[in-house]
Design a protein around this motif. Sequence first.
Motif, PDB file in Angstrom:
ATOM      1  N   PHE A 162     -45.657 -76.655 -33.871  1.00 36.22           N
ATOM      2  CA  PHE A 162     -45.395 -78.297 -34.555  1.00 36.22           C
ATOM      3  C   PHE A 162     -45.182 -78.947 -33.240  1.00 36.22           C
ATOM      4  CE2 PHE A 162     -43.747 -75.801 -38.228  1.00 36.22           C
ATOM      5  CZ  PHE A 162     -45.370 -75.264 -38.505  1.00 36.22           C
ATOM      6  N   ASP A 163     -45.025 -78.637 -32.074  1.00 33.42           N
ATOM      7  CA  ASP A 163     -44.613 -79.885 -31.186  1.00 33.42           C
ATOM      8  C   ASP A 163     -45.609 -80.077 -30.421  1.00 33.42           C
ATOM      9  OD1 ASP A 163     -42.129 -79.191 -31.063  1.00 33.42           O
ATOM     10  OD2 ASP A 163     -42.030 -78.230 -29.422  1.00 33.42           O
ATOM     11  N   GLY A 164     -46.379 -81.412 -30.764  1.00 27.26           N
ATOM     12  CA  GLY A 164     -47.513 -81.649 -30.272  1.00 27.26           C
ATOM     13  C   GLY A 164     -48.881 -82.412 -30.856  1.00 27.26           C
ATOM     14  N   ILE A 165     -47.819 -81.951 -32.390  1.00 28.42           N
ATOM     15  CA  ILE A 165     -49.235 -82.304 -33.216  1.00 28.42           C
ATOM     16  C   ILE A 165     -49.197 -84.020 -33.645  1.00 28.42           C
ATOM     17  CG2 ILE A 165     -49.354 -82.739 -35.686  1.00 28.42           C
ATOM     18  CD1 ILE A 165     -48.968 -79.730 -35.505  1.00 28.42           C
ATOM     19  N   PRO A 166     -50.021 -85.092 -33.272  1.00 28.73           N
ATOM     20  CA  PRO A 166     -49.077 -86.450 -33.106  1.00 28.73           C
ATOM     21  C   PRO A 166     -48.507 -86.759 -34.599  1.00 28.73           C
ATOM     22  CG  PRO A 166     -51.065 -86.329 -32.156  1.00 28.73           C
ATOM     23  CD  PRO A 166     -51.286 -84.980 -32.899  1.00 28.73           C
ATOM     24  N   HIS A 167     -48.197 -87.127 -34.619  1.00 30.05           N
ATOM     25  CA  HIS A 167     -47.096 -87.915 -35.914  1.00 30.05           C
ATOM     26  C   HIS A 167     -47.696 -88.710 -36.804  1.00 30.05           C
ATOM     27  CE1 HIS A 167     -43.183 -86.016 -35.787  1.00 30.05           C
ATOM     28  NE2 HIS A 167     -44.108 -84.767 -35.701  1.00 30.05           N
ATOM     29  N   HIS A 168     -49.063 -89.656 -35.130  1.00 26.46           N
ATOM     30  CA  HIS A 168     -49.472 -91.134 -36.173  1.00 26.46           C
ATOM     31  C   HIS A 168     -50.941 -90.069 -36.400  1.00 26.46           C
ATOM     32  CE1 HIS A 168     -46.672 -92.926 -33.877  1.00 26.46           C
ATOM     33  NE2 HIS A 168     -46.647 -94.421 -34.510  1.00 26.46           N
ATOM     34  N   LEU A 169     -51.305 -89.482 -36.778  1.00 30.69           N
ATOM     35  CA  LEU A 169     -53.033 -89.009 -36.739  1.00 30.69           C
ATOM     36  C   LEU A 169     -52.286 -89.164 -38.471  1.00 30.69           C
ATOM     37  CD1 LEU A 169     -53.030 -85.144 -36.198  1.00 30.69           C
ATOM     38  CD2 LEU A 169     -54.478 -86.937 -35.894  1.00 30.69           C
ATOM     39  N   PRO A 170     -53.414 -89.850 -39.429  1.00 31.49           N
ATOM     40  CA  PRO A 170     -53.526 -89.679 -40.685  1.00 31.49           C
ATOM     41  C   PRO A 170     -52.974 -88.482 -41.663  1.00 31.49           C
ATOM     42  CG  PRO A 170     -55.423 -90.599 -39.607  1.00 31.49           C
ATOM     43  CD  PRO A 170     -54.689 -89.810 -38.342  1.00 31.49           C
ATOM     44  N   ALA A 171     -52.367 -89.122 -42.763  1.00 33.55           N
ATOM     45  CA  ALA A 171     -51.722 -87.669 -43.112  1.00 33.55           C
ATOM     46  C   ALA A 171     -52.372 -86.464 -43.347  1.00 33.55           C
ATOM     47  CB  ALA A 171     -51.093 -88.254 -44.536  1.00 33.55           C
ATOM     48  N   VAL A 172     -53.720 -87.146 -44.294  1.00 36.52           N
ATOM     49  CA  VAL A 172     -54.590 -85.234 -44.194  1.00 36.52           C
ATOM     50  C   VAL A 172     -55.020 -84.626 -42.915  1.00 36.52           C
ATOM     51  CG1 VAL A 172     -56.776 -84.744 -45.129  1.00 36.52           C
ATOM     52  CG2 VAL A 172     -55.858 -86.562 -46.397  1.00 36.52           C
ATOM     53  N   ALA A 173     -55.477 -85.523 -41.579  1.00 33.73           N
ATOM     54  CA  ALA A 173     -55.267 -84.771 -40.320  1.00 33.73           C
ATOM     55  C   ALA A 173     -54.242 -83.924 -39.900  1.00 33.73           C
ATOM     56  CB  ALA A 173     -55.632 -86.339 -39.849  1.00 33.73           C
TER      57      ALA A 173
END
Length: 264
Positions: A162-173
């Motif tokens: 899960f490293d690299g998944i932006p935490h600022h993405l909208p929750a559904v994305a």
Amino acid sequence: MTDPVLPHGESARAGAAGAAVERLLEVIRLLRRHCPWTAALDHAVLLEYLVEETYELYEAIDDVERAERAAEPAEHLREELRGELGDVLFQVVLHAQLQAEQGNFGLAEVARSLTAKLVRRNPHVFSSDGSLRRTFPASVDQIATTWQDVKKQERPRRTSPFDGIPHHLPAVAFAAKTLRRAGDPGRTSDPGRTGSAEQSEVGAQPDEPMHTDEVVYTEEAVGRELLGVIREALRSGVDPERALRRAVLEYQRDSVRQVAADDG
């Protein structure tokens, strides 16, 4: 790195694009020097505009696709799409210009870095020197495996899928990206990624079996169901965005712990 030889028509279009981008860079540099508003912009200020313009581009793409699927006139929508693509391009060029003014890197370095990544992650198309291969024998599965291997070599410090998944993405994305990385509920590719497909990197949660029902949900049905969940959350005084984000983070932590336990 050798540049692939393009057919004459494509080469001419590439030359025209290069000239247009050079003029765009010149205009932005002049604005930075002579326009007080543009000169005052920095990365932090531009973040809000970047998010806004990206959503506007998303909407424009969706409008064009819906019109084309319905065989409706879409020329005016394509004009909107062209404009929104330009707005996002402006953001990219301006952020690069800010870095260039600090003596770090400019748009040319951004383009070269992206080109190198595309060549590196697609060895089924390009040789190591960047030249085009004569044959293209790779299957989709081979492409996905190679892409994942190259990505791991590029970022050896990443230990979690899960490293690299932006935490600022909208929750559904954020949730969808997390589930795809985990291979749950079974989608193992993300064709929208730069370069090639994205493979799953961990198995499904041990206490959450893979979805095996034969029921296929339509986009409309999923939308209605999600809307209903959000409605109930609001009625209960729960922020659905925060609730889903917390659930996704917990899912990530549980997945990583399970993998570590299995390895141990």
